[in-house]
Enzyme design. Structure first.
Site, short mmCIF file in Angstrom:
data_model
loop_
_atom_site.label_atom_id
_atom_site.label_comp_id
_atom_site.label_asym_id
_atom_site.label_seq_id
_atom_site.Cartn_x
_atom_site.Cartn_y
_atom_site.Cartn_z
N ILE A 511 0.84 -1.20 0.00
CA ILE A 511 0.00 0.00 0.00
C ILE A 511 0.87 1.25 0.00
CG2 ILE A 511 -1.73 1.32 1.29
CD1 ILE A 511 -2.75 -1.38 2.38
N ASP A 530 10.47 2.28 7.48
CA ASP A 530 10.04 0.89 7.63
C ASP A 530 11.08 0.17 8.48
OD1 ASP A 530 9.30 -1.92 7.09
OD2 ASP A 530 8.06 -1.06 5.50
N ALA A 587 -5.14 3.92 8.32
CA ALA A 587 -5.97 2.94 7.62
C ALA A 587 -5.33 1.56 7.72
CB ALA A 587 -6.13 3.34 6.15
N ASP A 613 -9.79 5.02 9.81
CA ASP A 613 -10.66 4.03 9.16
C ASP A 613 -10.75 2.74 9.97
OD1 ASP A 613 -12.27 3.13 6.91
OD2 ASP A 613 -10.59 1.83 6.38
N GLU A 618 -14.47 -2.89 16.88
CA GLU A 618 -15.39 -2.47 15.83
C GLU A 618 -16.69 -3.24 15.94
OE1 GLU A 618 -13.37 -2.94 12.10
OE2 GLU A 618 -11.80 -1.48 12.57
N HIS A 641 -14.09 1.34 8.45
CA HIS A 641 -13.20 0.28 7.94
C HIS A 641 -13.54 -0.06 6.49
CE1 HIS A 641 -10.59 -3.34 9.35
NE2 HIS A 641 -10.27 -2.94 8.13
N ILE A 642 -13.50 0.96 5.63
CA ILE A 642 -13.88 0.78 4.22
C ILE A 642 -12.69 0.91 3.28
CG2 ILE A 642 -16.25 1.58 4.57
CD1 ILE A 642 -15.33 4.32 3.42
N GLY A 643 -11.48 0.87 3.82
CA GLY A 643 -10.30 1.04 2.97
C GLY A 643 -10.29 0.14 1.77
N GLY A 644 -10.62 -1.13 1.95
CA GLY A 644 -10.63 -2.09 0.84
C GLY A 644 -12.01 -2.36 0.29
#
Length: 758
Positions: A511, A530, A587, A613, A618, A641-644
């Site tokens: 991502i 990272d 996210a 997100d 949840e 939680h609509i990222g995907g």
């Protein structure tokens, strides 16, 4: 949708980039996705890459379902006929509307080995009766592109063709024009390059254009035919190909290039039908076609044939019981299969008798998993139950008694109690990126692989984050809310362009890397951090520490997994280290950010806004009742939680995870499993396949091989992979001994799970 099969070579990658430049939706089907990711790193946001090859036609056929136009590269090698015929057959069965075969001008060098192969290839493809374009891109163009690296070092192009000889050449932009012309008229059965591209040039013209492109003068060096051959071989070109190229070059230089579309006029033979083609050339690459015991490379002509032998045909006693009679037509063979599979394929023939009937394999799919997965399971003959919502632990326990395959998303949890109630469970598919909802350690020790979809929704998440960057910068959430309440409040206060701002990406994976490319396209400066050293794409700059990234970023976006190491990794201390007036976007996972500390930073004005997100807890279902310390704060975007959650992502996730589960059921393949050794083994005819999961302790493989020896069981192929806790073994043995062998292996104290696959 457009699919390009292969596409990582010089010619194919040029076509992929041309299609992307036309803003067309492109899926690249590549045998090595990691290589494709490197080659197309700069355009990944515009490209979907999936694993596949003509060596596994059944999987290729599944991949091509829903694709309108299929591009396949015909490189002119002796096996190019096999490659293209199998791709064409898979495209036909998958329902593609149009096939584009990309080749080079040597196909039209009359009398050359290249030319003979290509004309035979075209005759075979045409008899499939799928609208087909033969797109000719001159070989000189391909060779010049391939020589760019050496050209910039040596400043020269070496060719046996005189510099003044006419060459049907193209520029890079012409490739895009050709692709556009092909796609604009899909009903036309065939094109020639001469009808589409920009005309005739000399070799010197093209080299001059290349010099302009690389910013330095390039010399055109004429060399002899023998020198050309020796130079190619020295550079690693196979001898057969170098000889073919020299012969084709001779014919091109002498003007023996045909503009005829008619095979019989050029070769003096009638074209072969696809059935004659496959029978005469004894093709074994594609299980949709004929299954002889030895294979002659497709596309050879004359007296010179290259022969590739396969394993000897098994005796009648070893053949699959109940093999259907030969299909009466090509399309029946495509639909039913023939029993013939190349050693390159991992899939058993479709008429294989599995040890457990497919109709008795029960698949339970929860949480409204996309129909693309349902359709794939139905095509395999599995029994499917679907539930549109998540199930509680108690509900899931009650449902698991007869389930073999469980599919879920992020709301249902596979706990020890659920696993204890699932005696038949073979595998779990998480139709999402995360696998936190499954007890991976326990499933591993019970011999149950867990699969997920690490790639399919990454684009959707990256797009949402980019949208939130702009929305936060312009305070769109608050402005829109005010308008809905009837309040007009036009103001530039606190609103900024994102151009020139710095985006800090924490976690530079699938991502984060896509997001960096899209953000740069908006003029943003991108930095990343990272825990694993990763090479940044384009102009992206790595940071030495998380603190450095927080200090420098106007926007911080999080893309890390859920683990103890990432729990509350963004707390009060880290928020205080962020620039005043900056923004935070999460996210990734709900446990990564301390939401109370974030709410304090927003109320104090230290942060100018946030977008979230994901949450520590949840709701299990849609409806009222959501609570968060962020509710009611200004310039805070909260999404459920609509990222995907896009149609495209869910479609691709359905296919990706279903493919992994089906391959495990049919082949024992565990590629992509998150808790299991990743193994894949080619199919061997005349065998039974035994799968064994055992505790990873010293001496297990020795004990198993002793069993094989004691029972005189002939092992055809064997592959073992281990993790810290378990070993996973795939073995193909002669059918005469498999039942006894399986029982003896199951009785070993170290065995966890053993089964005969087929």
């Amino acid at each position: 949708m457009i699919a390009v099969i292969g596409g990582t070579g010089v010619l194919g990658s040029t076509v992929v980039r041309a299609l992307i430049a036309l803003s067309l939706p492109v899926t690249l089907v590549a045998p090595d996705p990691s290589k494709a990711n490197r080659i197309f790193a700069d355009v990944l946001p515009h490209l979907t890459i999936v694993r596949g090859s003509v060596g596994a036609p059944k999987e290729l056929r599944r991949t091509l379902v829903g694709v309108d136009t299929v591009f396949v590269n015909a490189p002119g090698s002796p096996d190019c006929g096999q490659r293209v015929i199998c791709a064409a057959a898979a495209a036909k069965v998958a329902g593609a509307a149009h096939l584009v075969v990309i080749s080079n001008v040597y196909a039209d060098a009359v009398g050359s080995p290249y030319g003979r192969r290509f004309f035979r290839l075209e005759a075979g493809v045409k008899s499939l009766d799928i609208p087909t374009t033969f797109l000719r891109l001159p070989a000189f163009f391909e060779n010049v592109l391939a020589s760019v690296a050496s050209v910039t070092e040596e400043g020269a192009v070496y060719s046996p063709v005189p510099a003044s000889a006419p060459v049907r050449g193209v520029a890079v932009e012409d490739v895009g024009a050709a692709a556009a012309a092909v796609l604009a008229a899909p009903d036309v059965h065939e094109y020639r390059t001469y009808e589409i591209l920009s005309g005739v040039h000399t070799g010197a013209d093209l080299v001059a254009a290349l010099g302009e492109a690389v910013g330095k003068p390039i010399r055109y060096v004429e060399i002899g035919w023998e020198d050309s051959y020796e130079r190619m071989v020295a550079e690693g070109t196979p001898e057969w190909e170098a000889a073919d190229l020299v012969e084709a070059d001779r014919l091109v230089a002498a003007g023996h290039v045909s503009e005829s579309n008619h095979y019989e006029e050029l070769v003096g033979e009638p074209p072969m039908s696809i059935e004659e083609w496959c029978s005469q050339n004894a093709c074994t690459l594609c299980p949709l076609l004929l299954p002889p015991a030895s294979a002659t490379m497709l596309g050879q002509s004359g007296g010179s044939r290259t022969r590739a032998t396969t394993s000897p045909a098994p005796s009648p006693a070893a053949m699959v019981v109940g093999t259907p009679p030969p299909a009466s037509s090509l399309m029946e063979r495509m639909t039913l299969g023939s029993g013939g599979v190349s050693r390159l394929s991992t899939s058993p023939p479709v008429d294989t008798q599995f040890s457990f009937p497919k109709a008795k394999i029960e698949v339970l799919l929860l949480e409204n998993i996309h129909q693309s997965a349902v359709q794939m399971f139905e095509a395999e003959g599995f029994t499917i139950r679907t539930v549109s919502k998540a199930l509680s632990e108690a509900e899931l326990i009650a449902a698991m008694e007869s389930v073999h395959i469980l599919g879920l998303r992020s709301k249902s949890n596979v706990t020890p109690a659920v696993l204890a109630a699932a005696p038949r469970l073979m595998a779990v598919g998480c139709f999402c990126i995360g696998t936190d909802q499954v007890d991976k350690a326990l499933t591993e020790t019970r011999g149950i692989p867990v699969f997920n979809a690490p790639f399919s929704n990454t684009r959707s998440v990256a797009e949402l984050v980019l949208a939130e960057v702009i929305a936060l910068s312009r305070r769109l959430g608050d402005v829109s809310s005010s308008m809905h309440k009837g309040v007009w409040n036009k103001s530039a206060t606190g609103c900024y362009e994102v151009r020139g701002k710095t985006l800090g990406i924490v976690g530079y994976g699938h991502i984060g890397s896509q997001l960096s490319i899209m953000a740069e396209a908006l003029g943003m400066n991108v930095i990343y951090w990272d825990v694993v050293p990763v090479l940044g794409l384009s102009r992206t700059v790595p940071c030495e520490s998380l603190e450095e990234l927080l200090n420098k970023s106007d926007f911080v976006t999080l893309h890390v997994p859920r683990s103890e190491a990432t729990r509350n990794m963004i707390g009060a201390e880290q928020l205080a280290a962020m620039k005043e007036g900056s923004f935070l976007i999460n996210a990734s996972r709900g446990t990564v950010v301390d939401l109370d500390a974030l709410a304090d930073a927003l109320r104090s004005g230290h942060l100018a806004g946030a977008a979230v997100d994901v949450y520590p807890t949840e709701p299990a279902k849609n409806g009222p009742g959501f609570e968060s310390p962020l509710c009611g704060l200004t310039n805070v975007l909260l999404t459920p939680h609509i990222g995907g959650s896009t149609v495209e992502a869910q479609h691709m996730i359905g296919r990706e995870v279903a493919t992994s589960l089906i391959r495990y059921v049919n082949e024992g393949t565990t590629l992509g499993a998150v808790n299991f050794p990743n193994l894949e083994m080619p199919f061997s005819s005349g065998t039974h396949r035994i799968l064994n999961v055992h505790r990873n302790v010293p001496g297990v493989l020795r004990d198993i091989n002793v069993i094989f020896a004691e029972q005189s069981a002939n092992v055809r192929t064997q592959v073992l992979g281990t993790s810290t806790e378990i070993g996973y073994l795939i073995v193909d043995v002669d059918r005469y001994h498999s039942d006894e062998t399986k029982k003896a292996i199951s009785d070993l104290e170290t065995s966890i799970k053993t089964r005969i696959l087929y």
